[in-house]
Design a protein around this motif. Sequence first.
Motif, mmCIF file in Angstrom:
data_model
loop_
_atom_site.group_PDB
_atom_site.id
_atom_site.type_symbol
_atom_site.label_atom_id
_atom_site.label_comp_id
_atom_site.label_asym_id
_atom_site.label_seq_id
_atom_site.Cartn_x
_atom_site.Cartn_y
_atom_site.Cartn_z
ATOM 1 N N ASP A 1 7.783 -11.381 -42.091
ATOM 2 C CA ASP A 1 7.831 -10.198 -41.225
ATOM 3 C C ASP A 1 7.857 -10.528 -39.736
ATOM 4 O OD1 ASP A 1 5.259 -11.044 -40.763
ATOM 5 O OD2 ASP A 1 4.270 -9.286 -41.627
ATOM 6 N N GLY A 2 7.957 -11.819 -39.401
ATOM 7 C CA GLY A 2 7.906 -12.246 -38.012
ATOM 8 C C GLY A 2 6.623 -12.979 -37.695
ATOM 9 N N GLU A 3 5.639 -12.794 -38.572
ATOM 10 C CA GLU A 3 4.345 -13.441 -38.375
ATOM 11 C C GLU A 3 3.920 -14.282 -39.575
ATOM 12 O OE1 GLU A 3 1.689 -10.664 -35.601
ATOM 13 O OE2 GLU A 3 2.379 -9.602 -37.403
ATOM 14 N N LEU B 1 14.764 -14.694 -49.874
ATOM 15 C CA LEU B 1 13.703 -14.478 -48.902
ATOM 16 C C LEU B 1 14.246 -13.520 -47.842
ATOM 17 C CD1 LEU B 1 11.589 -17.254 -47.165
ATOM 18 C CD2 LEU B 1 12.651 -15.439 -45.828
ATOM 19 N N ALA B 2 13.512 -12.481 -47.539
ATOM 20 C CA ALA B 2 13.926 -11.518 -46.512
ATOM 21 C C ALA B 2 13.227 -11.845 -45.199
ATOM 22 C CB ALA B 2 13.589 -10.099 -46.946
ATOM 23 N N SER B 3 14.013 -11.941 -44.144
ATOM 24 C CA SER B 3 13.484 -12.280 -42.822
ATOM 25 C C SER B 3 14.142 -11.380 -41.782
ATOM 26 C CB SER B 3 13.805 -13.751 -42.509
ATOM 27 O OG SER B 3 13.635 -14.048 -41.136
ATOM 28 N N PRO B 4 13.502 -11.215 -40.624
ATOM 29 C CA PRO B 4 14.232 -10.575 -39.527
ATOM 30 C C PRO B 4 15.503 -11.359 -39.246
ATOM 31 C CG PRO B 4 11.914 -10.887 -38.947
ATOM 32 C CD PRO B 4 12.151 -11.649 -40.213
ATOM 33 N N GLY B 5 16.540 -10.668 -38.849
ATOM 34 C CA GLY B 5 17.742 -11.382 -38.434
ATOM 35 C C GLY B 5 17.411 -12.316 -37.286
ATOM 36 N N PHE B 6 18.148 -13.410 -37.182
ATOM 37 C CA PHE B 6 17.875 -14.393 -36.133
ATOM 38 C C PHE B 6 18.219 -13.822 -34.758
ATOM 39 C CE2 PHE B 6 19.530 -17.086 -39.789
ATOM 40 C CZ PHE B 6 18.288 -17.181 -40.375
ATOM 41 N N PHE B 7 17.442 -14.245 -33.761
ATOM 42 C CA PHE B 7 17.658 -13.826 -32.380
ATOM 43 C C PHE B 7 17.967 -15.076 -31.561
ATOM 44 C CE2 PHE B 7 15.443 -11.759 -28.432
ATOM 45 C CZ PHE B 7 16.666 -11.679 -27.789
ATOM 46 N N MET C 1 11.382 -12.635 -24.552
ATOM 47 C CA MET C 1 12.125 -11.587 -23.851
ATOM 48 C C MET C 1 11.387 -10.252 -23.805
ATOM 49 S SD MET C 1 14.722 -13.133 -22.709
ATOM 50 C CE MET C 1 15.496 -11.676 -21.988
ATOM 51 N N ARG C 2 10.159 -10.226 -24.313
ATOM 52 C CA ARG C 2 9.332 -9.011 -24.332
ATOM 53 C C ARG C 2 10.024 -7.871 -25.079
ATOM 54 N NH1 ARG C 2 8.990 -10.473 -18.673
ATOM 55 N NH2 ARG C 2 7.001 -11.505 -18.180
ATOM 56 N N LEU C 3 10.587 -8.215 -26.236
ATOM 57 C CA LEU C 3 11.323 -7.228 -27.034
ATOM 58 C C LEU C 3 10.703 -7.050 -28.422
ATOM 59 C CD1 LEU C 3 14.955 -8.310 -26.080
ATOM 60 C CD2 LEU C 3 13.741 -6.274 -25.287
ATOM 61 N N GLU C 4 9.387 -7.229 -28.503
ATOM 62 C CA GLU C 4 8.708 -7.191 -29.807
ATOM 63 C C GLU C 4 8.856 -5.866 -30.532
ATOM 64 O OE1 GLU C 4 5.868 -9.617 -27.067
ATOM 65 O OE2 GLU C 4 7.410 -8.047 -26.873
ATOM 66 N N ASP C 5 9.146 -4.799 -29.807
ATOM 67 C CA ASP C 5 9.257 -3.486 -30.451
ATOM 68 C C ASP C 5 10.632 -3.220 -31.051
ATOM 69 O OD1 ASP C 5 6.642 -2.885 -29.814
ATOM 70 O OD2 ASP C 5 7.166 -1.857 -27.939
ATOM 71 N N SER C 6 11.585 -4.135 -30.813
ATOM 72 C CA SER C 6 12.942 -3.848 -31.291
ATOM 73 C C SER C 6 13.639 -5.017 -31.974
ATOM 74 C CB SER C 6 13.816 -3.379 -30.115
ATOM 75 O OG SER C 6 13.850 -4.359 -29.085
ATOM 76 N N VAL C 7 13.177 -6.236 -31.755
ATOM 77 C CA VAL C 7 13.879 -7.411 -32.271
ATOM 78 C C VAL C 7 12.861 -8.426 -32.789
ATOM 79 C CG1 VAL C 7 15.496 -9.282 -31.715
ATOM 80 C CG2 VAL C 7 15.697 -7.093 -30.530
ATOM 81 N N GLY C 8 13.232 -9.146 -33.846
ATOM 82 C CA GLY C 8 12.461 -10.310 -34.254
ATOM 83 C C GLY C 8 11.328 -10.078 -35.226
ATOM 84 N N MET D 1 10.853 -0.172 -37.030
ATOM 85 C CA MET D 1 11.811 -1.057 -36.386
ATOM 86 C C MET D 1 13.154 -1.047 -37.105
ATOM 87 S SD MET D 1 9.601 -4.348 -35.097
ATOM 88 C CE MET D 1 11.034 -4.960 -34.185
ATOM 89 N N PRO D 2 14.234 -1.434 -36.435
ATOM 90 C CA PRO D 2 15.539 -1.495 -37.103
ATOM 91 C C PRO D 2 15.504 -2.439 -38.299
ATOM 92 C CG PRO D 2 15.791 -1.674 -34.728
ATOM 93 C CD PRO D 2 14.322 -1.778 -35.002
ATOM 94 N N ALA D 3 16.228 -2.088 -39.339
ATOM 95 C CA ALA D 3 16.278 -2.921 -40.549
ATOM 96 C C ALA D 3 17.352 -3.987 -40.401
ATOM 97 C CB ALA D 3 16.549 -2.053 -41.772
#
Length: 381
Positions: free
Chosen positions: A29-31, A68-74, A358-365, A371-373
Amino acid sequence: MTVISQGRTAPFDLENTEAWWLVPRQLFDGETLRAGLALRIAAGRIDDIVPTGQAGMDGLPIWKTASLASPGFFDVQVNGGGGVMFNSDPSPAGLKAIAAAHRASGTTAVLPTLITDTPDIMERAVTAALAVAGSDGIVGVHLEGPHISVERKGAHNPLFIRPMDEHTLSAVRRLRAGGVPVLVTLAPECVPPGTIVTFSAMGAVVSLGHTAADAATTRAAIAEGARSVTHLYNGMTPITSREPGVVGAALDSDVYCGFIADGHHVDDTVLRLSIRARPVRDRMVLVSDAMSTWNGPDHFTLYDETIHLVGGRLVNRLGSLAGVHIDMATSLRRLVENVGISLEDALKMATANPSCLMRLEDSVGFLRPGMPADIVLLDWA
């Protein structure tokens, strides 16, 4: 909503299904990397995350996968892809082509990167970024130069390297006024005192790179507000026994360190030691620094010189390294298999860490309710 699947397809039509469940073998989930969780996805966003046994109780369709499901790469440093270089085609179409070339392998968010060029090219790049930022995975823009050290220029053209000027200040001001996230790479010794404060006050993120600074100058720049260094070890002063240089000062701090994991730009052993040396966890940021050859032709032109892909390396006519040919998925695999980094930590470096930079924790990563899927399914993990 973006779901990138490497070799797997959904059992139903994702585009025409308003709400559904994703049940992966494991979820990052990013963590944390965990098993036994399912995501309810509605209208392109994550609606809920629950224990697997609760998935489908509402009658919605279920996609069960061994992936394995992960956030898309940034990727915060992408010069090109799909046969397009941002410098050569600073247009909305060019940006979309670059993003599409990397999205094909799971990079759902990018900072297209403009390296040192003329003020006119920068203006065109800013206009293009303002037109498309927030769409097609184009999160913001990375201005790498032109206020850098000639001594540590790397592939940047010295003819376009120049002192800080109103052109760049205006470009960043325009981007920030339009709500576009900006990463600026500069050499602290090549800009007037207070420059980092000025950019930071605009809301831009400052990174140190292509710099001949010593450790003391680097520490002063960090104290002034620099948040990262650009492609660690490349284009900066190294560690020596009596002078830590940019590399030593950065590693011994809490700034984020972008790095390339292609095995050519940084030795795997050196990279492994560097990651272990950090005094604060989760400050390493995986970047591709990819050129247009990724999902494109095996050569490109930069500053009127043709660069060729030879044996996995991009080289100029002298045989010197002149760019990177890799994507985030391949870099991630190398981090785990060659460098020996745990899968969980490697995933953070490709998702959450750049988001926090980038201080974008609410939208990316991250994969969190609301949050966006933007999800990548990893079949090799």
